[in-house]
Design a protein around this motif. Structure first.
Motif, PDB file in Angstrom:
ATOM      1  N   TYR A 153      32.774  11.202  21.177  1.00  0.00           N
ATOM      2  CA  TYR A 153      33.072  11.093  22.595  1.00  0.00           C
ATOM      3  C   TYR A 153      33.004  12.471  23.237  1.00  0.00           C
ATOM      4  CZ  TYR A 153      37.939  12.522  21.637  1.00  0.00           C
ATOM      5  OH  TYR A 153      39.063  13.197  21.249  1.00  0.00           O
ATOM      6  N   VAL A 154      32.863  12.488  24.544  1.00  0.00           N
ATOM      7  CA  VAL A 154      32.661  13.724  25.296  1.00  0.00           C
ATOM      8  C   VAL A 154      34.013  14.307  25.679  1.00  0.00           C
ATOM      9  CG1 VAL A 154      31.709  14.735  27.407  1.00  0.00           C
ATOM     10  CG2 VAL A 154      30.433  12.972  26.170  1.00  0.00           C
ATOM     11  N   ARG A 155      34.240  15.556  25.276  1.00  0.00           N
ATOM     12  CA  ARG A 155      35.493  16.222  25.623  1.00  0.00           C
ATOM     13  C   ARG A 155      35.461  16.770  27.053  1.00  0.00           C
ATOM     14  NH1 ARG A 155      37.516  21.815  22.908  1.00  0.00           N
ATOM     15  NH2 ARG A 155      35.684  22.487  24.114  1.00  0.00           N
ATOM     16  N   LYS A 156      34.440  17.606  27.357  1.00  0.00           N
ATOM     17  CA  LYS A 156      34.328  18.226  28.672  1.00  0.00           C
ATOM     18  C   LYS A 156      32.871  18.210  29.132  1.00  0.00           C
ATOM     19  CE  LYS A 156      36.014  22.276  27.862  1.00  0.00           C
ATOM     20  NZ  LYS A 156      36.470  23.670  28.085  1.00  0.00           N
ATOM     21  N   ILE A 157      32.690  18.231  30.427  1.00  0.00           N
ATOM     22  CA  ILE A 157      31.362  18.404  31.030  1.00  0.00           C
ATOM     23  C   ILE A 157      31.393  19.733  31.778  1.00  0.00           C
ATOM     24  CG2 ILE A 157      29.697  17.531  32.704  1.00  0.00           C
ATOM     25  CD1 ILE A 157      30.682  14.715  32.080  1.00  0.00           C
ATOM     26  N   ASN A 158      30.528  20.648  31.366  1.00  0.00           N
ATOM     27  CA  ASN A 158      30.474  21.988  31.957  1.00  0.00           C
ATOM     28  C   ASN A 158      29.238  22.111  32.839  1.00  0.00           C
ATOM     29  OD1 ASN A 158      32.777  22.893  30.393  1.00  0.00           O
ATOM     30  ND2 ASN A 158      31.394  22.953  28.633  1.00  0.00           N
ATOM     31  N   VAL A 159      29.434  22.546  34.063  1.00  0.00           N
ATOM     32  CA  VAL A 159      28.341  22.718  35.020  1.00  0.00           C
ATOM     33  C   VAL A 159      28.118  24.211  35.233  1.00  0.00           C
ATOM     34  CG1 VAL A 159      27.531  22.244  37.356  1.00  0.00           C
ATOM     35  CG2 VAL A 159      28.934  20.561  36.160  1.00  0.00           C
ATOM     36  N   SER A 160      26.855  24.651  35.180  1.00  0.00           N
ATOM     37  CA  SER A 160      26.541  26.064  35.371  1.00  0.00           C
ATOM     38  C   SER A 160      25.250  26.189  36.164  1.00  0.00           C
ATOM     39  CB  SER A 160      26.398  26.775  34.019  1.00  0.00           C
ATOM     40  OG  SER A 160      25.332  26.226  33.263  1.00  0.00           O
ATOM     41  N   GLY A 161      25.035  27.389  36.704  1.00  0.00           N
ATOM     42  CA  GLY A 161      23.816  27.668  37.464  1.00  0.00           C
ATOM     43  C   GLY A 161      23.925  27.350  38.939  1.00  0.00           C
ATOM     44  N   ASN A 162      25.010  26.697  39.363  1.00  0.00           N
ATOM     45  CA  ASN A 162      25.166  26.293  40.764  1.00  0.00           C
ATOM     46  C   ASN A 162      25.952  27.359  41.517  1.00  0.00           C
ATOM     47  OD1 ASN A 162      27.301  25.437  39.030  1.00  0.00           O
ATOM     48  ND2 ASN A 162      28.142  24.180  40.676  1.00  0.00           N
ATOM     49  N   ALA A 163      25.263  28.410  41.943  1.00  0.00           N
ATOM     50  CA  ALA A 163      25.929  29.484  42.678  1.00  0.00           C
ATOM     51  C   ALA A 163      26.384  29.015  44.049  1.00  0.00           C
ATOM     52  CB  ALA A 163      24.989  30.682  42.812  1.00  0.00           C
ATOM     53  N   LYS A 164      25.635  28.062  44.625  1.00  0.00           N
ATOM     54  CA  LYS A 164      25.953  27.588  45.975  1.00  0.00           C
ATOM     55  C   LYS A 164      26.523  26.174  45.958  1.00  0.00           C
ATOM     56  CE  LYS A 164      23.716  26.284  50.294  1.00  0.00           C
ATOM     57  NZ  LYS A 164      22.448  26.192  51.030  1.00  0.00           N
ATOM     58  N   GLY A 180      26.732  20.120  28.566  1.00  0.00           N
ATOM     59  CA  GLY A 180      26.414  21.205  29.492  1.00  0.00           C
ATOM     60  C   GLY A 180      25.343  20.782  30.482  1.00  0.00           C
ATOM     61  N   ILE A 181      25.614  20.971  31.767  1.00  0.00           N
ATOM     62  CA  ILE A 181      24.649  20.698  32.834  1.00  0.00           C
ATOM     63  C   ILE A 181      24.274  22.045  33.445  1.00  0.00           C
ATOM     64  CG2 ILE A 181      24.151  19.421  34.940  1.00  0.00           C
ATOM     65  CD1 ILE A 181      24.848  17.596  32.651  1.00  0.00           C
ATOM     66  N   LYS A 182      23.038  22.469  33.256  1.00  0.00           N
ATOM     67  CA  LYS A 182      22.584  23.749  33.805  1.00  0.00           C
ATOM     68  C   LYS A 182      21.505  23.474  34.842  1.00  0.00           C
ATOM     69  CE  LYS A 182      20.771  28.295  32.527  1.00  0.00           C
ATOM     70  NZ  LYS A 182      20.280  29.152  31.409  1.00  0.00           N
ATOM     71  N   VAL A 183      21.725  23.957  36.053  1.00  0.00           N
ATOM     72  CA  VAL A 183      20.787  23.695  37.147  1.00  0.00           C
ATOM     73  C   VAL A 183      20.194  25.015  37.636  1.00  0.00           C
ATOM     74  CG1 VAL A 183      22.005  21.620  37.887  1.00  0.00           C
ATOM     75  CG2 VAL A 183      22.602  23.821  38.912  1.00  0.00           C
ATOM     76  N   ALA A 184      18.993  24.932  38.194  1.00  0.00           N
ATOM     77  CA  ALA A 184      18.344  26.072  38.848  1.00  0.00           C
ATOM     78  C   ALA A 184      18.161  25.699  40.308  1.00  0.00           C
ATOM     79  CB  ALA A 184      17.000  26.386  38.192  1.00  0.00           C
ATOM     80  N   GLU A 185      18.919  26.338  41.187  1.00  0.00           N
ATOM     81  CA  GLU A 185      18.918  25.969  42.595  1.00  0.00           C
ATOM     82  C   GLU A 185      17.659  26.457  43.303  1.00  0.00           C
ATOM     83  OE1 GLU A 185      23.530  25.722  43.943  1.00  0.00           O
ATOM     84  OE2 GLU A 185      22.693  27.738  43.754  1.00  0.00           O
ATOM     85  N   LYS A 186      17.254  25.699  44.311  1.00  0.00           N
ATOM     86  CA  LYS A 186      16.160  26.112  45.175  1.00  0.00           C
ATOM     87  C   LYS A 186      16.711  26.311  46.582  1.00  0.00           C
ATOM     88  CE  LYS A 186      14.461  21.766  47.167  1.00  0.00           C
ATOM     89  NZ  LYS A 186      14.562  22.210  48.569  1.00  0.00           N
ATOM     90  N   PRO A 187      16.014  27.095  47.406  1.00  0.00           N
ATOM     91  CA  PRO A 187      16.479  27.220  48.790  1.00  0.00           C
ATOM     92  C   PRO A 187      16.433  25.862  49.482  1.00  0.00           C
ATOM     93  CG  PRO A 187      14.864  28.926  48.264  1.00  0.00           C
ATOM     94  CD  PRO A 187      14.851  27.953  47.130  1.00  0.00           C
ATOM     95  N   THR A 188      17.523  25.465  50.101  1.00  0.00           N
ATOM     96  CA  THR A 188      17.583  24.152  50.753  1.00  0.00           C
ATOM     97  C   THR A 188      17.735  24.266  52.261  1.00  0.00           C
ATOM     98  OG1 THR A 188      19.967  24.085  50.364  1.00  0.00           O
ATOM     99  CG2 THR A 188      18.557  23.021  48.733  1.00  0.00           C
ATOM    100  N   VAL A 217      29.442  17.995  43.944  1.00  0.00           N
ATOM    101  CA  VAL A 217      28.170  17.393  44.335  1.00  0.00           C
ATOM    102  C   VAL A 217      27.383  16.968  43.103  1.00  0.00           C
ATOM    103  CG1 VAL A 217      25.968  17.848  45.492  1.00  0.00           C
ATOM    104  CG2 VAL A 217      28.104  18.698  46.477  1.00  0.00           C
ATOM    105  N   ILE A 218      27.487  17.753  42.033  1.00  0.00           N
ATOM    106  CA  ILE A 218      26.780  17.434  40.788  1.00  0.00           C
ATOM    107  C   ILE A 218      27.554  16.392  39.983  1.00  0.00           C
ATOM    108  CG2 ILE A 218      25.938  18.407  38.616  1.00  0.00           C
ATOM    109  CD1 ILE A 218      25.561  21.062  40.136  1.00  0.00           C
ATOM    110  N   ARG A 219      28.849  16.578  39.886  1.00  0.00           N
ATOM    111  CA  ARG A 219      29.654  15.692  39.040  1.00  0.00           C
ATOM    112  C   ARG A 219      29.685  14.254  39.560  1.00  0.00           C
ATOM    113  NH1 ARG A 219      32.730  18.196  35.186  1.00  0.00           N
ATOM    114  NH2 ARG A 219      32.811  20.474  35.288  1.00  0.00           N
ATOM    115  N   ARG A 220      29.589  14.061  40.860  1.00  0.00           N
ATOM    116  CA  ARG A 220      29.634  12.686  41.369  1.00  0.00           C
ATOM    117  C   ARG A 220      28.372  11.913  41.046  1.00  0.00           C
ATOM    118  NH1 ARG A 220      29.785  14.462  47.722  1.00  0.00           N
ATOM    119  NH2 ARG A 220      27.552  14.871  48.052  1.00  0.00           N
ATOM    120  N   GLU A 221      27.310  12.614  40.586  1.00  0.00           N
ATOM    121  CA  GLU A 221      26.100  11.919  40.136  1.00  0.00           C
ATOM    122  C   GLU A 221      26.151  11.595  38.646  1.00  0.00           C
ATOM    123  OE1 GLU A 221      23.986  10.959  42.335  1.00  0.00           O
ATOM    124  OE2 GLU A 221      24.957  12.077  43.963  1.00  0.00           O
TER     125      GLU A 221
END
Length: 768
Positions: A354-365, A421-429, A370-374
Motif C-alpha cells: 500500500y502507498v504510504r505517502k505521495i510526494n509532489v516535486s517540480g511544481n515551483a508555481k 513520487g510525482i515529478k512535473v516540469a512546468e511550462k509557462p501558462t 491542483v496536482i493532488r486533486r487529479e
C-alpha cells in the motif's frame, strides 16, 4: 638565554620529510607555549592552526610533528612544510604553492571556452586555485577526452605555465584540434538471414550523409556503439534468433586519424518458434486472466519484444491488485533439433503493497492541491498501477506541464509499503501583451491582453483582451474554474463587447457589427474522461449596413432588424482520453456541442458541432494523428440562418495553405472587385498529421516536425464531400517560453478561381 634549535631527526620525522619534501627537527617533548607560522602569503594563519594536531599548552612530540607536516601538505596549499622548535615556541615554516591567476585556451573552435572551464574545474583546475602539476596533466587528459568524444582523435594539447608576480602562474592550453575523424565504413560480418543494409538501419552510427552535420552520427562514440550493438541484438531476438551472438567488434583508425572503420562479427544461429507457453508460480487464482495477457501464441515466431510486453502486462495487472513489486521471470527451454522454444513464465507477485505517502516535486508555481486533486491513487490505500497511470494522464491533461513522471520509491526496512513520487516540469501558462500601432485607416491602435491558464498556481484560468482598432475592437473578460465545486464541476464565465468591421478595407465604411453580452457554462463530470456541459448566454447584436454590404448581411437585417437579442442555450459532451492536453501522443478526444437560440429572443436557430481526434504512437516519438469536424446549422422559424452564427474554414486551424476563414461562399465588391468570405451554415474538415522529433534530438517532445494532409470547406445546407479543398505540407511545433507555437507551410492541391492562398502560417498551438 634563548634556547637553540635542535636539529636531531627522529626516524619517523625523517620518513615524513623524505616522502613529503619537508623536514622536521627532532626535539625532546616539551609543552608548547606559543606557535609561530612563517611564510604565509594568501593562506590565513587560522587555516594552518586548524590543521595542526597540537595546541598551545599541549605537549609536542616528534610524532605530532610528523602528523602536522602530513596534514598541512595534504591540504594542497603548500609545496614545502617545516616544523621546528625555538625553545618552547613551535615554528611552522611553509612555502605556498603558486595560485592560478589566469586560465586561457588557444586554438579552440569546437567547444565553448566557458563550458571547458567548467569541465576542468571538476578535475580541480580553475582560476584562484593552487597550481598542481599532477592536476594540470589530468586536465590535459580531460581536454583530449572531450575532443575524442566529438571525433577529434588527432587533437593535441600542449600546456604552457608562465610564472607571474605575487607567486602566481598563468596557464594556457594550446590546442591543435586537427580534423574530425569520421566513420568511413561499417562492416557487419556473419549475417545471412538479413541484408547488411537492414542491420545498419538499426544503428545510430553511420557513414556521412546529408544529415550528418546535424546528427553527428558519423562520429564514433563508444556509448553509441554499445547502444547499436544492443539494437542489432534486439532486432534478431525479436525475429526468433535466440542463439544470436555478437562475437567481436573491432574499431580501427587510419594512420592520419581521419577515418574510422567498424567491423562487427555476428553469429545468427537458427530461428525459433513458440512450442508452448505456460504460467507458473503464485498466480493468485487468476491464471486464465493472466494468460490472456500473453502476446506470444503457439506457432508464432519468438519475439523478445512481445515477451517483454507480455511480462509487463502481467506485472501491471498484478500491480492493479496491489502487488507493486511483482516479478515475472521468463525461462525459455530450447528444442534445438526442432527449432522450437517452450516458454515458462514464473510469476512471483511478492507482498501486497500500500502507498504510504505521495510526494509532489517540480511544481515551483502550481499548488500541490491542483496536482493532488487529479490523483486517483490515494495515500494509505492499496497500490494500484491502473489508478496510478490514470492519475498521470489526468495531470498531463491539465496542460500546465511539459512532462510528468510517476515513480514508486522503496521505504528502507519496510517491504509492504511504497511512496509515490510525482515529478512535473512546468511550462509557462500565462502571457502578457501590450502594443501600439498607427495606420492611415485605423489611426492609433492600442492592444493589450493578459491570459493565465494557471492563475497564481490555483488551476483557474483568467483572460482579459483589449483591442482599439477600427476593424476589430474588443473588450473581453473570461474566467474558467475547473473545480468550481469539490466534486469537479467546472464553471466558465465571460463578458464582452466586440465591434467587427471586416468590410472596412473594401470600401464599405458604414458596415459594422457590435455584439455585447455574456455567458455562463457548467461542466459536470460523470466518469474519469466524460463531462457534460450546460450553458446559457445573453447577447445584443447591432448591425449597420450600406448598399455595398454583401447581400447576406442585408438579408439578415431585413429578417431580423438592425438590432436584436439572442439568448442561446448550450448543451454538450466531451470525452478526453488523451495522455496529454499539451502534447498528446495516444488516446482520443471527442466533443459534441448543441447551441439553441431560444424563443425568448429574436434569433431562433440551432447549431450542432462534432469533433473527433485520434492519436496513435509509434516508436521513437513518432505520432500519427487524425482530426475530423462537422458542423451544421439551421433555423426553426423559416427565417434565414443568422450570418453572425456562420462557420468559417481555412488556415492553420482547419485547411492550411488557404487564408484563414477564406473558403466557402464569398462576396465580390462591385467597386473594387475585392472578394470577401461570408461563411456558411455548415462545415466539414478532416486532417491527418504525422509528427516526429527533430533528427538527433532523441524523443524530445518540445520541438517536433510534422507533415500533414488537410481537407475541408464551408457549405450552405447539409455538408458533403463535393468541393472539398485539400492541401499538404510540413511544419514545426515548438513548446516555447511564450507558449505552444506552430508553424506550417502548405501546398494547396485543388485550388479554384477566387481561392485566396497563404502558404506560410503560424498560431499559438493546438493539436491541429
Amino acid at each position: 638565554m634563548k634556547p637553540s634549535k635542535k636539529f636531531i631527526r627522529t626516524p619517523l620525522a625523517a620518513i615524513a620529510a623524505g616522502l613529503l619534501c619537508s623536514s622536521v627537527w627532532a626535539a625532546d617533548p616539551f609543552v608548547v607555549k606559543d606557535i609561530r607560522v612563517e611564510g604565509l602569503q594568501r593562506v590565513e594563519p587560522g587555516t594552518v592552526f586548524s590543521y595542526l594536531p597540537v595546541k598551545v599548552g599541549e605537549t609536542f612530540t616528534d610524532d605530532k610533528g610528523a602528523d602536522a607536516i602530513r596534514a598541512l601538505y595534504n591540504t594542497g596549499f603548500f609545496k614545502d612544510v617545516k616544523v621546528e622548535s625555538d625553545g618552547q615556541v613551535l615554528v611552522v615554516t611553509v612555502e605556498e604553492r603558486p595560485a592560478v591567476s589566469q586560465l586561457e585556451f588557444t586554438g579552440i573552435k569546437e567547444f565553448d571556452k566557458d563550458a571547458l572551464k567548467k569541465s576542468l574545474k571538476a578535475v580541480g583546475v580553475a582560476e584562484a586555485r593552487y597550481y598542481d602539476k599532477a592536476l594540470i596533466d589530468k586536465a590535459e587528459q580531460e581536454l583530449k577526452r572531450q575532443y575524442v568524444s566529438r571525433g577529434y582523435y588527432a587533437a593535441e594539447v600542449i600546456t604552457t605555465v608562465t610564472p607571474v608576480e605575487r607567486n602566481r602562474v598563468a596557464i594556457v592550453f594550446n590546442v591543435d584540434e586537427g580534423q574530425v575523424s569520421k566513420i568511413v565504413q561499417i562492416n557487419i560480418v556473419g549475417n545471412q538471414a538479413f541484408k547488411e543494409k537492414d542491420l545498419r538501419e538499426e544503428m545510430q552510427l553511420s557513414t556521412p550523409n546529408w544529415l550528418s552535420w546535424y546528427t553527428k552520427n558519423d562520429l564514433y562514440s563508444k556509448q553509441k556503439l554499445t547502444a547499436d550493438l544492443e539494437a542489432i541484438r534486439s532486432f534478431y531476438l525479436n525475429r526468433g534468433y535466440l542463439e544470436f551472438v555478437i562475437e567481436s567488434t573491432q574499431v580501427s583508425i587510419t594512420p592520419d586519424k581521419k577515418g574510422i572503420y567498424l567491423n562487427i562479427n555476428i553469429r545468427e544461429g537458427q530461428q525459433y518458434k513458440v512450442a508452448s507457453v505456460k504460467l507458473a508460480g503464485e498466480l493468485l487464482n487468476k491464471e486464465e486472466e493472466l494468460t490472456k495477457l500473453v502476446n506470444l501464441k503457439i506457432g508464432d515466431v519468438f519475439s523478445s519484444a512481445k515477451l517483454t510486453e507480455s511480462t509487463k502486462a502481467i506485472a501491471d495487472k498484478l500491480g492493479a491488485y496491489g502487488y507493486a513489486f511483482a516479478a515475472i521471470n521468463p525461462q525459455p527451454n530450447l528444442q534445438k533439433d526442432k527449432q522450437l522454444v517452450d516458454l515458462n513464465l514464473i510469476v512471483d507477485p511478492g507482498k501486497r503493497t500500500y502507498v504510504r505517502k505521495i510526494n509532489v516535486s517540480g511544481n515551483a508555481k502550481t499548488r500541490d492541491e491542483v496536482i493532488r486533486r487529479e490523483m486517483r491513487q490515494l495515500e494509505s490505500s492499496w497500490f494500484d498501477s491502473e489508478k496510478l497511470k490514470l492519475s498521470k494522464d489526468r495531470i498531463n491533461r491539465l496542460g500546465y506541464f511539459t512532462d510528468v513522471e510517476v515513480n514508486t520509491e522503496d521505504i528502507p526496512g519496510v517491504s509492504d509499503q511504497v511512496d509515490v513520487g510525482i515529478k512535473v516540469a512546468e511550462k509557462p501558462t500565462g502571457s502578457l501583451s501590450l502594443g501600439a500601432g498607427f495606420s492611415s485607416t485605423d489611426k492609433l491602435i492600442l492592444t493589450a491582453g493578459i491570459s493565465q491558464e494557471n492563475a497564481f498556481g490555483t488551476g483557474t484560468s483568467i483572460g482579459l483582451n483589449v483591442n482599439t482598432g477600427k476593424t476589430n475592437r474588443t473588450l473581453a473578460l473570461s474566467n474558467y474554474d475547473p473545480y468550481f465545486t469539490e466534486d469537479g464541476i467546472s464553471r466558465f464565465t465571460e463578458v464582452y463587447t466586440r465591434t467587427s468591421r471586416p468590410l472596412y478595407y473594401l470600401g464599405d465604411s458604414e458596415y459594422k457589427i457590435v455584439s455585447t453580452g455574456g455567458s455562463f457554462k457548467l461542466g459536470v463530470p460523470y466518469s474519469e474522461v466524460d463531462r457534460v456541459f450546460f450553458g446559457l448566454g445573453i447577447e445584443q447584436l447591432k448591425m449597420e449596413t450600406s448598399t455595398n454590404t454583401p447581400d447576406r448581411y442585408n438579408q439578415y437585417v431585413s429578417s431580423y432588424g438592425n438590432s436584436n437579442m439572442n439568448v442561446p442555450f448550450t448543451i454538450g459532451w466531451s470525452r478526453d482520453a488523451r495522455d496529454s492536453a499539451l502534447i498528446p501522443s495516444r488516446g482520443t478526444y471527442q466533443q459534441v456541442n448543441f447551441e439553441y437560440g431560444t424563443p425568448l429572443a429574436d434569433l431562433q436557430y440551432y447549431r450542432i458541432y462534432y469533433q473527433h481526434q485520434y492519436f496513435y504512437p509509434f516508436s521513437k516519438g513518432n505520432i500519427l494523428s487524425f482530426n475530423g469536424e462537422i458542423g451544421y446549422g439551421d433555423t426553426y422559424n423559416k427565417k434565414p440562418f443568422p450570418v453572425t452564427k456562420n462557420y468559417f474554414v481555412g488556415g492553420i486551424g482547419s485547411v492550411r495553405g488557404y487564408m484563414p476563414g477564406s473558403l466557402g461562399p464569398s462576396y465580390t465588391n462591385s467597386l473594387n472587385g475585392a472578394i470577401t468570405p461570408v461563411g456558411g451554415s455548415s462545415k466539414l474538415v478532416g486532417n491527418v498529421e504525422y509528427t516526429f522529433p527533430v533528427p538527433g534530438s532523441g524523443v524530445d517532445k518540445t520541438l517536433r516536425i510534422f507533415g500533414f494532409l488537410d481537407a475541408g470547406n464551408i457549405y450552405d445546407g447539409v455538408p458533403d464531400f463535393a468541393g472539398l479543398r485539400t492541401s499538404t505540407g510540413f511544419g514545426l511545433s515548438w513548446i516555447s517560453p511564450l507558449g505552444p507555437l506552430k508553424f506550417s507551410y502548405g501546398f494547396p492541391l485543388n485550388t479554384k478561381p477566387g481561392d485566396r492562398l497563404q502558404r506560410f502560417q503560424f498560431q499559438i498551438g493546438t493539436a491541429f
